[in-house]
Design an enzyme around this catalytic site. Structure first.
Site, short mmCIF file in Angstrom:
data_model
loop_
_atom_site.label_atom_id
_atom_site.label_comp_id
_atom_site.label_asym_id
_atom_site.label_seq_id
_atom_site.Cartn_x
_atom_site.Cartn_y
_atom_site.Cartn_z
N HIS A 51 12.33 16.70 -5.08
CA HIS A 51 12.53 17.72 -4.06
C HIS A 51 14.00 18.17 -4.00
O HIS A 51 14.30 19.29 -3.55
CB HIS A 51 12.10 17.18 -2.70
CG HIS A 51 11.32 18.17 -1.90
ND1 HIS A 51 11.65 19.51 -1.82
CD2 HIS A 51 10.21 18.02 -1.12
CE1 HIS A 51 10.78 20.13 -1.05
NE2 HIS A 51 9.90 19.26 -0.62
N ALA A 52 14.92 17.32 -4.43
CA ALA A 52 16.32 17.72 -4.46
C ALA A 52 16.58 18.81 -5.49
O ALA A 52 17.58 19.51 -5.42
CB ALA A 52 17.21 16.51 -4.76
#
Length: 485
Positions: A142-143
């Site tokens: 998700h980063a």
């Protein structure tokens, strides 16, 4: 001057949230018609297109002494074969076996010393009506990418016709930039921090030039933050969905017809997202009552990510998301009454400015020192501000192909937080909706019952709206009566 390769505050928060079995990668199962491509051909096809998404060749570099958020730097040892894996399903090779494999892969963390993505080519997937199928199970941290920008990247990697499109090749072979040393990383971070007063000065000049517009924007943002505080700081009610999670996962999916949901929205009013949330509400209510829970007056709280990505940013990596806290009145059993309540509550949330406040709060994380950001992320993981995540991402509405094989279905997955045992991800693709249900293995041994309740909720809501019975899945998924993983 800001470093474009430095993680934003929100991106960095997803790294801090990753602990205790909660792995912050978004994921999906892609099901294709036709024979599986040779592994070497797939690796070559992906490798040839990575120049379009250079972040996929970059890894994290951490600033010494925690003096700044990590940077993305070129991986000098990048090897596409490490990221593109190869698996085969055991007999009989049905959807249940694919769900179990996906659940096992989703439970494993990504290697933080390398670029934060993986793809797994899965052979041996037997179609329900003869022929051949294969799948790709993908994971991206998700980063690195949020759901909406992930759709754009998928469109880059796939073709829009059975004949693979020619791709413009880079003018020269990819050569990684020299990896920065720890002193260089520290010096860059300290220089950016020292330059931050210049950004404040620019903001002051902007206020001086247009004070009325700035004041209106600030008032709107403050009102939104107030709405966020009122909605988000109230603890979510206790439920079987909010227990400490373990290291293992279960995964199942549900197929639906996109036109059915559009027809429900047209018949009952509101938005497409209202129809999705009402369906999830009906399903969770039935599942809870089936477990013997009293749902009278019970309103669960869903965290619903909202994309704030501008059109000019489509295809860019990194997160441009905020959140709304959506009430799910699971104590109501009548489908029309559930829909009306969800529609009313969601309209009220939009008027309250929650999305504006969430975006403002997201932007504020860019100014938080890394140590404070880390503690805030861990505090959020411990508190029960929401019962589950429900995310609805619009996907491409044209057929996509990979090496001439047609993509028939996409089933997404949203990560679980430390005290959140169920995540519901929804993605539309080419006239279909794929509901992906990711659950904690120990807390949700009956995840298949949640899937069955979701199928029933779709049928009941369609009937209440006077919508004809939706057609059966056309090859991407399995029959409604099947068992989940």
């Amino acid at each position: 001057m800001a470093n474009r390769d430095r993680l934003s505050g929100l991106d960095a928060a997803f790294l801090h949230l990753e602990s205790g079995g909660a792995h912050m990668h978004v994921a999906a199962v892609f099901v294709f018609d036709g024979p599986a491509p040779p592994y070497d051909d797939l690796v070559q096809a992906i490798d040839e297109r990575l120049h379009v998404v250079p972040r996929y060749r970059q890894k994290l570099a951490h600033v010494p002494l925690g003096q700044g958020r990590p940077e993305w730097v070129d991986d000098p040892h990048f090897n596409a074969r490490y990221h593109v894996r190869h698996s085969a399903l055991p007999a009989p090779g049905g959807d249940a076996e694919l769900e179990r494999l996906a659940a096992r892969l989703f439970a494993l963390p990504l290697d933080r010393t390398k670029p934060l993505w993986e793809m797994n080519l899965v052979e041996g997937l037997a179609p329900p009506d003869g022929g051949e199928r294969f799948a790709i199970v993908s994971k991206t941290h998700h980063a690195l990418v949020d759901g909406v920008s992930g759709v754009d990247i998928t469109s880059v990697l796939f073709d829009t016709s059975p004949e693979p499109a020619g791709r413009a090749q880079p003018s020269r072979p990819w050569t990684p930039r020299p990896e920065p040393t720890p002193p260089q990383l520290l010096a860059r971070a300290l220089a950016e921090r020292a330059a931050s007063p210049a950004g404040v000065a620019r903001a002051i000049r902007t206020v001086a030039r247009s004070p009325r517009e700035t004041a209106e924007r600030a008032a709107k943002g403050l009102a939104g933050l107030g709405a966020m505080a009122r909605a988000g700081l109230r603890p979510a009610p206790a439920s079987p969905l909010n227990v400490p999670i373990g290291p293992h996962r279960r995964y199942t999916w549900v197929d639906a017809d996109l036109e059915t949901f559009r027809a429900i929205k047209s018949a009952l009013g509101g938005t497409f997202n209202d129809a999705v949330l009402a369906t999830v509400t009906l399903a969770l209510g039935r599942w809870l009552r089936g477990r013997g829970h009293d749902t009278e007056g019970l309103v669960l709280k869903a965290m619903v990510p909202i994309s704030v990505r501008a059109e000019t940013e489509r295809g860019a990596l990194g997160n441009r998301v905020a959140a709304m806290w959506a009430p799910l009145p699971v104590g109501i059993e009548d489908p029309r009454a559930v829909y009306a309540a969800v529609q009313r509550d969601m309209a009220g949330l939009k008027e309250s400015g929650q999305a504006v406040g969430a975006q403002a709060l997201t932007q504020l994380t860019d100014f938080a020192p890394p140590t404070i950001l880390s503690q805030a992320a861990r505090l959020q993981a411990r508190q029960r501000y929401f019962n589950l995540v429900v995310t609805n991402v619009p996907g491409p509405q044209i057929p996509l192909y990979l090496l001439g094989r047609e993509l028939r279905a996409i089933y997404p997955a949203v990560p679980l937080a430390r005290n959140q045992a169920l995540g519901v991800a929804v993605m539309s693709y080419n006239g279909r909706l794929g509901f992906g249900l990711l659950g904690d293995y120990d807390a949700l041994p009956d995840l298949a019952d949640v899937g069955a309740a979701l199928r029933d909720a779709i049928a009941r809501l369609a009937e209440a709206a006077g919508v004809p019975e939706p057609p059966a899945p056309d090859g991407g998924g399995a029959a409604p009566a099947r068992r989940g993983a």
